[in-house]
Design an enzyme around this catalytic site. Sequence first.
Site, PDB file in Angstrom:
ATOM      1  N   PHE A  68      39.243 -26.008  15.378  1.00 48.95           N
ATOM      2  CA  PHE A  68      38.723 -24.875  14.604  1.00 48.95           C
ATOM      3  C   PHE A  68      39.672 -24.583  13.455  1.00 48.95           C
ATOM      4  O   PHE A  68      40.851 -24.350  13.662  1.00 48.95           O
ATOM      5  CB  PHE A  68      38.554 -23.626  15.466  1.00 48.95           C
ATOM      6  CG  PHE A  68      37.899 -22.507  14.705  1.00 48.95           C
ATOM      7  CD1 PHE A  68      36.521 -22.474  14.548  1.00 48.95           C
ATOM      8  CD2 PHE A  68      38.654 -21.514  14.093  1.00 48.95           C
ATOM      9  CE1 PHE A  68      35.905 -21.466  13.805  1.00 48.95           C
ATOM     10  CE2 PHE A  68      38.051 -20.506  13.344  1.00 48.95           C
ATOM     11  CZ  PHE A  68      36.675 -20.479  13.207  1.00 48.95           C
ATOM     12  N   ASP A  75      47.699 -26.674  11.472  1.00 50.19           N
ATOM     13  CA  ASP A  75      47.054 -25.373  11.482  1.00 50.19           C
ATOM     14  C   ASP A  75      47.727 -24.522  12.550  1.00 50.19           C
ATOM     15  O   ASP A  75      47.493 -24.695  13.742  1.00 50.19           O
ATOM     16  CB  ASP A  75      45.557 -25.546  11.771  1.00 50.19           C
ATOM     17  CG  ASP A  75      44.805 -24.214  11.718  1.00 50.19           C
ATOM     18  OD1 ASP A  75      45.456 -23.162  11.824  1.00 50.19           O
ATOM     19  OD2 ASP A  75      43.565 -24.249  11.587  1.00 50.19           O
ATOM     20  N   LYS A  82      46.600 -14.945  11.490  1.00 45.73           N
ATOM     21  CA  LYS A  82      46.517 -14.132  12.716  1.00 45.73           C
ATOM     22  C   LYS A  82      47.741 -13.250  13.042  1.00 45.73           C
ATOM     23  O   LYS A  82      47.803 -12.124  12.593  1.00 45.73           O
ATOM     24  CB  LYS A  82      46.152 -15.036  13.889  1.00 45.73           C
ATOM     25  CG  LYS A  82      44.720 -15.581  13.715  1.00 45.73           C
ATOM     26  CD  LYS A  82      44.067 -15.974  15.001  1.00 45.73           C
ATOM     27  CE  LYS A  82      42.570 -16.118  14.826  1.00 45.73           C
ATOM     28  NZ  LYS A  82      42.085 -17.483  14.689  1.00 45.73           N
TER      29      LYS A  82
HETATM   30  C1  LIG Z   1      41.276 -18.107  13.565  1.00 43.72           C
HETATM   31  C2  LIG Z   1      41.638 -19.444  13.101  1.00 43.72           C
HETATM   32  C3  LIG Z   1      41.351 -19.880  11.799  1.00 43.72           C
HETATM   33  C4  LIG Z   1      40.577 -19.030  10.811  1.00 43.72           C
HETATM   34  O1  LIG Z   1      41.262 -17.859  10.495  1.00 43.72           O
HETATM   35  P1  LIG Z   1      40.465 -16.621   9.849  1.00 43.72           P
HETATM   36  O2  LIG Z   1      41.542 -15.628   9.593  1.00 43.72           O
HETATM   37  O3  LIG Z   1      39.458 -16.197  10.856  1.00 43.72           O
HETATM   38  O4  LIG Z   1      39.847 -17.081   8.612  1.00 43.72           O
HETATM   39  C5  LIG Z   1      41.762 -21.136  11.420  1.00 43.72           C
HETATM   40  N1  LIG Z   1      42.419 -21.938  12.277  1.00 43.72           N
HETATM   41  C6  LIG Z   1      42.718 -21.559  13.527  1.00 43.72           C
HETATM   42  C7  LIG Z   1      43.468 -22.481  14.417  1.00 43.72           C
HETATM   43  C8  LIG Z   1      42.320 -20.312  13.986  1.00 43.72           C
HETATM   44  O5  LIG Z   1      42.583 -19.949  15.239  1.00 43.72           O
END
Ligand SMILES: *Cc1c(COP(=O)(O)O)cnc(C)c1O
Length: 437
Positions: free
Chosen positions: A151, A239, A268
């Site tokens: 994700f 990420d 986050k």
């Molecule tokens: C939540 C998340 C995203 C996206 O972040 P947003 O602030 O919702 O745009 C991207 N990568 C990972 C691994 C995430 O957990």
Amino acid sequence: MSKTKEMVEAAGQALVTNYRQPPLVLARGKGCELFDVEGKRYIDLYGGIAVSSLGHAHPRVVKALADHAPTLRHTSKLFFKDPGVRLAPRHTGLTTLTSGPTADGAPTLTRAFLCNSGTEAIEACLKLARRAAFLKGETRRTRFIAFHNAFHGRTLGALALTGTPKYWEGFGCDTQSVTHLPYGDLSAVRDELRQRPGETAAIFVEAVPGAGGVLPAPVSVLPGLRELSTADAALLIIDEVQTGIARTGAWFAFQREGIAPDAIALAKGLGGGVPIGAMLIREGLNEVLTPGSHGTTFGGNPLAAAAANAVLDVVEEEGLVARAETMGRELSQRLSALAARHPSLFEGERGVGLLRGLIMRKPFESRGMMAAARDRGVLLSAAGDQVVRFTPPLVITSALLEVARVALDLAAQTLSQKSELPKPNNPGPPVTAVTAR
Ligand SMILES: *Cc1c(COP(=O)(O)O)cnc(C)c1O
């Protein structure tokens, strides 16, 4: 009409119904507890999906916001501003490696681009990777490698990387540029790079796939990807939107693996509840995004950067990196015990630090467990249909974990009893958008 009912109805009429919210309206939070508009208390074991790193209304974050709100709230990107300028070297300064071949005590990432969310940080990384190749005259190097069930966000670029085809449906997103491979399959990555030499701009990987099921990497994955991407001159971009800022018992999850990425995406937990994201890059990539080539109006705004500075202060001062490791172990033990007591419901638990998943045994699903837990006063999130995700605030206490364990045990009992009831022949009228989705 109850306050909850009133607000749920109002939401059902006015908000885009792209979420599946339960009929619960939260009013305030304190520490690791949340209260709904009826005054009912919940233990927060989801931390706003790994965002509320210091819990709710942490006095230091509140003070940072209160100090900045009356002075300087916004300047746009046209001028420097103090909190953002102070934040950048602080979080890049934390990217040192203490193990691995390149561990020399120096930060591996030296510059920050501040933005507002995880998906924006990923988007910046995508643009960085393509333009780095472009500026070297490598015009064929436009492809990306990402992994199944990864994700990476919901904008069209980040969505194309996201390895869940149902999220792409109907959006015409450019998945042609991305090769999705099984997570952790280094030989598949090697084959892809061999088949398309000089075409891959970057490999994107989550150090611990969060939304995809909280699946820790086999030890060799990140070092293997580092080697392969270096050999092909593709960037390795990690990420860390969910894993960054102490969640896994290290400031950043890549540090656990002793390798240096070319860039990471953060968001986050960085702002402790205030929206902020960042792309951190290594030395040598700074020339890629020349003035005018990329930007954001809100990125690094003083209020958000001040909150992030407060978060970094508190994580440092209160030793929350080490605490994520010890509390993660405690949470792991409690979840294992819970799984062992309800073997028909749970297969077990897994995770790293305070990013953990409780795995449901079919036909039980994460949503059912989340609802049962909510009824017992514990808030959780899902990482897919089969995994309940635990991302509590880093300041979670043993006492609250124990209260939560008892509540989850009762929730599990309720869930298994429900499943023993005979299924009704008539499923009843379809539920409306407002009430029970
Ligand atoms: C939540 C998340 C995203 C996206 O972040 P947003 O602030 O919702 O745009 C991207 N990568 C990972 C691994 C995430 O957990």
